[in-house]
Design a protein around this motif. Structure first.
Motif, PDB file in Angstrom:
ATOM      1  N   SER A   1     -12.708  31.150 -89.809  1.00 48.98           N
ATOM      2  CA  SER A   1     -11.456  30.825 -89.116  1.00 48.98           C
ATOM      3  C   SER A   1     -11.333  29.339 -88.809  1.00 48.98           C
ATOM      4  O   SER A   1     -10.335  28.911 -88.224  1.00 48.98           O
ATOM      5  CB  SER A   1     -11.367  31.641 -87.823  1.00 48.98           C
ATOM      6  OG  SER A   1     -12.512  31.394 -87.020  1.00 48.98           O
TER       7      SER A   1
ATOM      8  N   ILE B   1      -8.155  27.827 -84.753  1.00 51.16           N
ATOM      9  CA  ILE B   1      -8.089  28.763 -83.628  1.00 51.16           C
ATOM     10  C   ILE B   1      -8.842  28.140 -82.466  1.00 51.16           C
ATOM     11  O   ILE B   1      -9.712  27.274 -82.652  1.00 51.16           O
ATOM     12  CB  ILE B   1      -8.677  30.159 -83.968  1.00 51.16           C
ATOM     13  CG1 ILE B   1     -10.167  30.068 -84.293  1.00 51.16           C
ATOM     14  CG2 ILE B   1      -7.911  30.814 -85.104  1.00 51.16           C
ATOM     15  CD1 ILE B   1     -10.819  31.432 -84.458  1.00 51.16           C
ATOM     16  N   SER B   2      -8.525  28.591 -81.270  1.00 56.37           N
ATOM     17  CA  SER B   2      -9.172  28.045 -80.076  1.00 56.37           C
ATOM     18  C   SER B   2     -10.555  28.665 -79.887  1.00 56.37           C
ATOM     19  O   SER B   2     -10.916  29.652 -80.536  1.00 56.37           O
ATOM     20  CB  SER B   2      -8.313  28.324 -78.844  1.00 56.37           C
ATOM     21  OG  SER B   2      -8.239  29.727 -78.610  1.00 56.37           O
TER      22      SER B   2
ATOM     23  N   GLU C   1     -11.530  30.321 -77.276  1.00 58.74           N
ATOM     24  CA  GLU C   1     -11.383  31.664 -76.720  1.00 58.74           C
ATOM     25  C   GLU C   1     -11.075  32.677 -77.818  1.00 58.74           C
ATOM     26  O   GLU C   1     -11.625  33.787 -77.832  1.00 58.74           O
ATOM     27  CB  GLU C   1     -10.267  31.679 -75.661  1.00 58.74           C
ATOM     28  CG  GLU C   1     -10.581  30.895 -74.404  1.00 58.74           C
ATOM     29  CD  GLU C   1     -10.504  29.388 -74.611  1.00 58.74           C
ATOM     30  OE1 GLU C   1      -9.917  28.956 -75.644  1.00 58.74           O
ATOM     31  OE2 GLU C   1     -11.014  28.635 -73.758  1.00 58.74           O
ATOM     32  N   GLU C   2     -10.188  32.302 -78.752  1.00 52.49           N
ATOM     33  CA  GLU C   2      -9.851  33.218 -79.844  1.00 52.49           C
ATOM     34  C   GLU C   2     -11.057  33.451 -80.757  1.00 52.49           C
ATOM     35  O   GLU C   2     -11.286  34.568 -81.226  1.00 52.49           O
ATOM     36  CB  GLU C   2      -8.681  32.637 -80.650  1.00 52.49           C
ATOM     37  CG  GLU C   2      -7.359  32.632 -79.899  1.00 52.49           C
ATOM     38  CD  GLU C   2      -6.289  31.873 -80.645  1.00 52.49           C
ATOM     39  OE1 GLU C   2      -5.094  32.222 -80.493  1.00 52.49           O
ATOM     40  OE2 GLU C   2      -6.636  30.914 -81.387  1.00 52.49           O
ATOM     41  N   HIS C   3     -11.835  32.397 -80.987  1.00 58.14           N
ATOM     42  CA  HIS C   3     -13.025  32.558 -81.842  1.00 58.14           C
ATOM     43  C   HIS C   3     -14.071  33.434 -81.162  1.00 58.14           C
ATOM     44  O   HIS C   3     -14.720  34.264 -81.813  1.00 58.14           O
ATOM     45  CB  HIS C   3     -13.614  31.180 -82.173  1.00 58.14           C
ATOM     46  CG  HIS C   3     -14.774  31.249 -83.129  1.00 58.14           C
ATOM     47  ND1 HIS C   3     -16.083  31.316 -82.708  1.00 58.14           N
ATOM     48  CD2 HIS C   3     -14.803  31.295 -84.491  1.00 58.14           C
ATOM     49  CE1 HIS C   3     -16.876  31.379 -83.752  1.00 58.14           C
ATOM     50  NE2 HIS C   3     -16.126  31.358 -84.855  1.00 58.14           N
TER      51      HIS C   3
ATOM     52  N   GLU D   1     -13.453  35.827 -79.027  1.00 56.00           N
ATOM     53  CA  GLU D   1     -12.938  37.200 -79.117  1.00 56.00           C
ATOM     54  C   GLU D   1     -13.218  37.791 -80.499  1.00 56.00           C
ATOM     55  O   GLU D   1     -13.586  38.961 -80.631  1.00 56.00           O
ATOM     56  CB  GLU D   1     -11.438  37.203 -78.831  1.00 56.00           C
ATOM     57  CG  GLU D   1     -10.821  38.599 -78.812  1.00 56.00           C
ATOM     58  CD  GLU D   1      -9.338  38.576 -78.505  1.00 56.00           C
ATOM     59  OE1 GLU D   1      -8.687  39.627 -78.672  1.00 56.00           O
ATOM     60  OE2 GLU D   1      -8.834  37.496 -78.100  1.00 56.00           O
TER      61      GLU D   1
END
Length: 689
Positions: free
Chosen positions: A180, A187-188, A190-192, A194
């Protein structure tokens, strides 16, 4: 060697409470750590008559020079302290499992800002989520390659990640959609994270809900006519299913459990563990250990549990642990496991169903691991040479025994008494030289007399071969040797290309080679019988010893005390392997012989009557009883049976006494004589020798 009475605590000095104790040697090193529900009762067992102690325990207490103890409140605390001290002091007399390899794990570094998926070995680190262990690192990489399509988590090293962030371009995996690319801000953090947690959930076995969610999104995309997105989701589902297929379903109820099996002999033990998560085998590992202390199967299981979960917390300890035998007592161990998990852990022996079947599979893996460990150890040239040198030194031989022959007697409650001879040359099996014997000199069970007969027969054949070749004509004192048998002939046979003597027909002579060492399965009586048989034949250049199975003691002729080889001795391992091979060969022959006897029929002795016509006779008349009552003319009605054969059959059956009825030992039912092989007679394996 220390006298245990010199450091025995005074009466009443030892407390009657739970605790952990340490034995130290004269240099202050801890050589053994143990725990006890009652320190007074346990330590009293070590300070009894040395003759009543297990040999390994006796060695430990005579090596020690002092004992000390620490009192704790509960048995669980004792278990924890014992584990801590074993890890700290590494005592030489404690069972210590060692990995037969460094197992790779699939690790997710959740302790980093951008978690990374990678292969890890060695000690586990705090904040890292582990899956496995796997048998091979390539298996992890194949799984990760499939999973990255759906969970494009970072897999690059810190250096590659930092370099990509500096230049503003992701690595190749970022361009092909298998990362990603958090390094360039796609991606941020936090998104990574998750995404990494979803990866962990899927690997932990929570697969069904995620697959259903993907399938629902695929259907929604198709309904909205976004066919490219639907196709990508379809391919994602296929990749996840292929990743799941790499670990087959073994338990249909999606159980999380560890299955532990133990295979052991007198000196070593192998442990195999299957890690089952979500009903699938997610990892496998194994250990091999020397049994340096007197320990039961339950004790081996307890040590394995300490090794497995001593450093684990939370979900790393499964809800269910299945074992072949329970530690004694089991309650403190189960409570200790529950504390490490943070919830109830079931520690039990599987009794039925899929779990029992899977436990049998784990057990077979443990047996194979132990056999492979012994084979590798025995096949190493340096190890074999050292083993032969140790045997020669322990038995006082002039040279190493390059050829060893081992003899074993086998029977079932005195019936079908047979013997085996196996041959090891230069520490390796030579199966072409194996021989089998039937005991002919007497009826009944007498292992000592049987051993005397077998050794005598084997070496009579050897002397025959020597006389045939002209190698042996006079005794050392000058007297002419008496012929061993009337069939002896003169010398002059040719040799094979490899130098081995052959008979006139070109076949190798079967007993032409004398061993340097004869090993018998048994103790002093069997050794004395073997030596007596050799003395009666005038053979004094062949050494004899016996290996007693219970305590692995080596007995020599005319010696009151056995030779005790060190537990780590390669010589003892070789002698044990020779003895076990002789036992296997003997009991296999005995079982085959008994099976043939149970299936025998009076028709077998009729000359000229083959298997086809025997079957035709039994099929026509229905049973041997009816065939025995038939006339010659009635027998002639069977296709392929003439009058002469019919008369021979009738005469043979008339002269043969009817056999006793077969009995089903399980039910007591008398089995009719129908000509078919009687039901196999059941017998406890412990009655077989």
């Amino acid at each position: 060697m220390a006298d245990p009475s010199s450091y025995r605590p005074k009466p009443g000095q030892i407390p009657d409470s739970p605790g952990v104790y340490k034995f130290r040697d004269e240099h202050g090193r801890v050589i053994y750590v143990g725990k006890a529900k009652s320190l007074r009762q346990r330590l009293a067992n070590y300070f009894q008559d040395l003759a009543g102690l297990h040999p390994r325990t006796r060695t430990m207490v005579t090596t020690a020079a002092s004992v000390e103890w620490t009192v704790v409140t509960t048995e669980v605390e004792a278990l924890q302290l014992e584990y801590s001290w074993i890890k700290e002091f590494d005592p030489r007399f404690n069972v210590k499992y060692r990995d037969d390899k460094s197992y790779p794990y699939l690790a997710v570094t959740l302790n980093e800002e951008f978690p990374r998926v990678q292969v890890m070995r060695g000690a586990k680190k705090k904040g890292v989520r582990y899956f496995g262990p796997y048998a091979h690192a390539w298996a992890i990489r194949e799984t990760v390659d499939l999973m990255l399509r759906v969970f494009p988590v970072r897999t690059c090293s810190a250096g590659v990640f930092k370099r990509s962030a500096q230049i503003g371009r992701p690595c190749l995996l970022g361009y092909i959609g298998k990362c990603s690319a958090p390094c360039v801000g796609r991606i941020s953090a936090e998104e990574h994270r998750e995404l990494a947690e979803e990866f962990c959930d899927f690997m932990a076995g929570r697969t069904g809900a995620y697959l259903r969610r993907l399938e629902r999104r695929m259907q929604e995309a198709a309904e909205e006519m976004e066919y490219e997105r639907a196709a990508r989701l379809r391919d994602d589902i296929g990749a996840l299913k292929r990743a799941m297929e790499k670990s087959a379903v073994v338990l249909a109820d999606a159980t999380d459990a560890d299955l532990i099996a133990v295979a052991e002999d007198e000196l070593e033990a192998a442990v195999q563990i299957f890690h089952v998560r979500g009903g699938r085998v997610r990892g496998q590992r194994g250990w091999v250990t020397d049994k340096v202390e007197a320990v039961t199967t339950g004790g081996l299981v307890e040590h394995a549990l300490q090794q497995l979960y001593g450093e684990e917390r939370g979900d790393a300890v499964p809800k269910e642990v299945l074992v072949p035998a329970l530690p004694e007592p089991v309650e403190p161990v189960a409570q200790w496991l529950s504390q490490r998990r943070g919830s109830q852990v079931s520690l039990r022996i599987p009794q039925r169903g899929d779990k029992k079947d899977l436990m049998a599979t784990v057990g077979r893996n443990a047996q194979q691991a132990l056999a492979l460990h012994k084979t590798k150890r025995a096949s190493d040239l340096t190890t074999r040479s050292r083993a032969l040198e140790e045997i020669a030194e322990a038995l006082g031989l002039d040279s190493v025994p390059l050829r060893i022959e081992c003899f074993d007697i086998s029977h079932l409650q005195g019936e079908d008494v047979v013997a085996s001879m196996v041959v090891f040359e230069d520490g390796l099996v030579r199966k072409s030289e194996y021989r089998r014997f039937q005991i002919k000199g007497f009826e009944g069970q007498d292992d000592v007399r049987s051993m005397h007969e077998v050794i005598g027969r084997r070496f009579k054949r050897y002397l025959q071969e020597k006389q045939k070749s002209g190698e042996w004509t006079e005794e050392p004192d000058g007297d002419t040797a008496a012929p061993v048998d009337d069939v002896l002939t003169a010398a002059g046979e040719p040799d094979r290309a490899d130098g081995r003597p052959v008979d006139d027909d070109g076949r190798p002579r079967r007993f032409a080679y004398p061993p340097q060492l004869v090993v018998v399965d048994g103790g002093a009586p069997q050794v004395a019988a073997a030596r007596r048989a050799l003395d009666e034949l005038g053979i004094d250049d062949v050494a004899v010893c016996g290996l007693a199975k219970r305590l692995e003691e080596v007995w020599l002729p005319a010696e009151d005390d056995p030779v005790v080889l060190p537990r780590s001795s390669e010589g003892l391992y070789l002698l044990q392997r020779v003895r076990d091979e002789a036992h296997r060969f003997a009991i296999t022959y005995q079982r085959n012989k008994r099976s043939k006897r149970l299936k025998s029929s009076p028709l077998d002795a009729v000359p000229g009557l083959g298997g086809t016509r025997r079957q035709a006779l039994l099929k026509h008349f229905g049973s041997l009883k009816k065939l025995r009552a038939a006339t010659v003319d009635e027998i002639c009605e069977v296709p392929g049976v003439g009058r002469k054969t019919a008369e021979t059959v009738a005469a043979a059956l008339a002269g043969a006494a009817p056999s006793a009825p077969a009995v089903n030992t399980a039910t007591g039912e008398i089995i009719e004589d129908d000509g078919a092989p009687p039901a196999a007679l059941s017998a406890e394996r412990g009655q077989e020798r």
